[in-house]
Scaffold this active site. Structure first.
Site, PDB file in Angstrom:
ATOM      1  N   ARG A   1      -8.067 -20.668  -1.244  1.00 54.65           N
ATOM      2  CA  ARG A   1      -6.999 -20.346  -0.305  1.00 54.65           C
ATOM      3  C   ARG A   1      -5.868 -21.350  -0.467  1.00 54.65           C
ATOM      4  O   ARG A   1      -6.051 -22.545  -0.261  1.00 54.65           O
ATOM      5  CB  ARG A   1      -7.522 -20.366   1.134  1.00 54.65           C
ATOM      6  CG  ARG A   1      -6.509 -19.901   2.176  1.00 54.65           C
ATOM      7  CD  ARG A   1      -7.078 -20.010   3.584  1.00 54.65           C
ATOM      8  NE  ARG A   1      -6.160 -19.455   4.582  1.00 54.65           N
ATOM      9  CZ  ARG A   1      -5.135 -20.113   5.122  1.00 54.65           C
ATOM     10  NH1 ARG A   1      -4.873 -21.364   4.733  1.00 54.65           N
ATOM     11  NH2 ARG A   1      -4.359 -19.538   6.022  1.00 54.65           N
TER      12      ARG A   1
ATOM     13  N   GLU B   1      12.207   2.548  14.137  1.00 59.71           N
ATOM     14  CA  GLU B   1      11.286   3.582  13.661  1.00 59.71           C
ATOM     15  C   GLU B   1      10.029   3.557  14.513  1.00 59.71           C
ATOM     16  O   GLU B   1       9.936   2.793  15.472  1.00 59.71           O
ATOM     17  CB  GLU B   1      10.943   3.345  12.193  1.00 59.71           C
ATOM     18  CG  GLU B   1      10.342   1.979  11.920  1.00 59.71           C
ATOM     19  CD  GLU B   1      10.244   1.655  10.432  1.00 59.71           C
ATOM     20  OE1 GLU B   1      10.311   2.582   9.609  1.00 59.71           O
ATOM     21  OE2 GLU B   1      10.100   0.464  10.098  1.00 59.71           O
TER      22      GLU B   1
ATOM     23  N   LYS C   1       6.560  -1.949   1.813  1.00 59.23           N
ATOM     24  CA  LYS C   1       5.391  -1.356   2.487  1.00 59.23           C
ATOM     25  C   LYS C   1       4.175  -2.264   2.302  1.00 59.23           C
ATOM     26  O   LYS C   1       3.307  -2.019   1.459  1.00 59.23           O
ATOM     27  CB  LYS C   1       5.122   0.047   1.955  1.00 59.23           C
ATOM     28  CG  LYS C   1       4.188   0.873   2.841  1.00 59.23           C
ATOM     29  CD  LYS C   1       4.141   2.316   2.368  1.00 59.23           C
ATOM     30  CE  LYS C   1       3.174   3.152   3.199  1.00 59.23           C
ATOM     31  NZ  LYS C   1       3.626   3.340   4.586  1.00 59.23           N
TER      32      LYS C   1
ATOM     33  N   TYR D   1       0.828  -1.206   0.000  1.00 61.30           N
ATOM     34  CA  TYR D   1       0.000   0.000   0.000  1.00 61.30           C
ATOM     35  C   TYR D   1       0.859   1.251   0.000  1.00 61.30           C
ATOM     36  O   TYR D   1       2.066   1.203   0.257  1.00 61.30           O
ATOM     37  CB  TYR D   1      -0.955   0.008   1.192  1.00 61.30           C
ATOM     38  CG  TYR D   1      -0.326   0.395   2.521  1.00 61.30           C
ATOM     39  CD1 TYR D   1      -0.524   1.678   3.063  1.00 61.30           C
ATOM     40  CD2 TYR D   1       0.445  -0.503   3.239  1.00 61.30           C
ATOM     41  CE1 TYR D   1       0.038   2.030   4.280  1.00 61.30           C
ATOM     42  CE2 TYR D   1       1.008  -0.159   4.451  1.00 61.30           C
ATOM     43  CZ  TYR D   1       0.807   1.113   4.964  1.00 61.30           C
ATOM     44  OH  TYR D   1       1.371   1.456   6.169  1.00 61.30           O
TER      45      TYR D   1
ATOM     46  N   ARG E   1       8.098   4.042  -4.874  1.00 59.80           N
ATOM     47  CA  ARG E   1       8.186   3.056  -3.796  1.00 59.80           C
ATOM     48  C   ARG E   1       7.166   1.935  -4.011  1.00 59.80           C
ATOM     49  O   ARG E   1       7.438   0.761  -3.721  1.00 59.80           O
ATOM     50  CB  ARG E   1       7.994   3.708  -2.435  1.00 59.80           C
ATOM     51  CG  ARG E   1       8.215   2.731  -1.278  1.00 59.80           C
ATOM     52  CD  ARG E   1       8.196   3.421   0.065  1.00 59.80           C
ATOM     53  NE  ARG E   1       6.922   4.066   0.347  1.00 59.80           N
ATOM     54  CZ  ARG E   1       6.673   4.814   1.424  1.00 59.80           C
ATOM     55  NH1 ARG E   1       7.635   5.013   2.312  1.00 59.80           N
ATOM     56  NH2 ARG E   1       5.495   5.366   1.609  1.00 59.80           N
TER      57      ARG E   1
END
Length: 286
Positions: free
Chosen positions: A101, A182, A150, A33, A52
């Site tokens: 799945r 972070e 991310k 995301y 990114r």
């Protein structure tokens, strides 16, 4: 009034958007995301977020379904349709819906799922916390080892945010091998003797877009920057501290684990960096 969202090529009212229960973003958090800030109805640092996104998709082997120009057009259309003056555009791309799945990746012809939506944020620029500063606590960094990608695997950061709230603080800083990595959704910094100190880029931290832009602005303004690890004890003894992120810009930190940082109020350098970032990012917004 219902928001207009984007889902797989369509602009829809949020109440009509549907995704399969077999989508890998839902069952495996197999998705990435980005969040882009909107100020004055324009997008901040869009090029950095788009780059990114492409890197994150590449690291996971997810096919990028859209060009950068198409992504930009979708962002702008959502901002216009939802009348966003200040706020955020959230983008998520998953590996898609294979119809079952299975831990193994689906065939390459399975289409990635693309979702975008907006959120209005009151006082994104004139945030009250920027005048008071925020408080953080330290928690062990128990996330997976590829924090530079991310992904939507945000359970532990969410837990750390709740740990902070339960402790009467605003956020948590993660600690690995004795050093700060972070924050839950931001990069961490301290200032000592006028020098800005923040952890160097690696797989241990997200390569923040606001981080990259701010450090470039700081260096252009002849500020000294050191990219190295620092401990919580070093942070407590710092003159100032702050975080950066797409939804926080530059936010002063005034307390760490109950210890007051500097005067206990937002310091002059962090305050100046916030002003610098907002001014320059506004000029470059598209």
């Amino acid at each position: 009034m219902s928001r207009i969202v984007y889902l797989n090529g369509e602009f829809l009212p949020e109440t009509e958007a549907r995704i399969s229960i077999f989508d890998r973003g839902f069952v495996f958090a197999d998705a990435v995301y980005e969040v882009t800030s909107v100020v004055d109805g324009k997008l901040l640092d869009f090029g950095g977020h788009a780059a990114r996104l492409e890197r994150s998709l590449g690291e996971l082997g997810i096919r990028h379904p859209l060009s950068q120009q198409v992504l930009l057009d979708i962002h702008r259309e959502l901002v216009e349709r939802n009348k966003i003056v200040e706020g955020l555009v959230y983008l998520q791309i998953s590996r898609g819906n294979p119809g079952r799945r299975d831990f193994a990746f689906p065939a390459p012809d399975v289409e990635p799922t693309v979702v975008l939506f907006t959120q209005m944020v009151a006082n994104l620029v004139d945030a009250p916390q920027a005048r008071t500063g925020i408080k953080v606590i330290s928690v062990p960094d128990m996330r997976w080892g590829r924090r530079d990608i991310k992904t939507v695997q945000l359970l532990y950061p969410s837990m750390a945010k709740m740990m902070a709230k339960e402790a009467g603080a605003d956020d948590s800083w993660f600690i690995q091998d004795g050093f700060v990595t972070e924050g839950t959704a931001n990069n961490a910094y301290i200032i000592k003797s006028g020098r800005i100190i923040t952890r160097a880029l690696s797989n241990d931290i997200l390569h923040g877009i606001t981080r990259a832009t701010l450090l470039r602005y700081a260096r252009e303004a002849r500020m000294e920057v050191a990219e190295r690890a620092f401990t919580i004890e070093e942070a407590k003894a710092a003159d100032e501290a702050f975080i950066t992120g797409a939804s926080s810009f530059v936010m002063p930190v005034v307390e760490i684990d109950g210890a007051r940082i500097g005067t206990g109020l937002p310091g002059p350098i962090a305050t100046r960096l916030r002003e610098l970032y907002i001014d320059e990012a506004r000029r470059a917004a598209i």
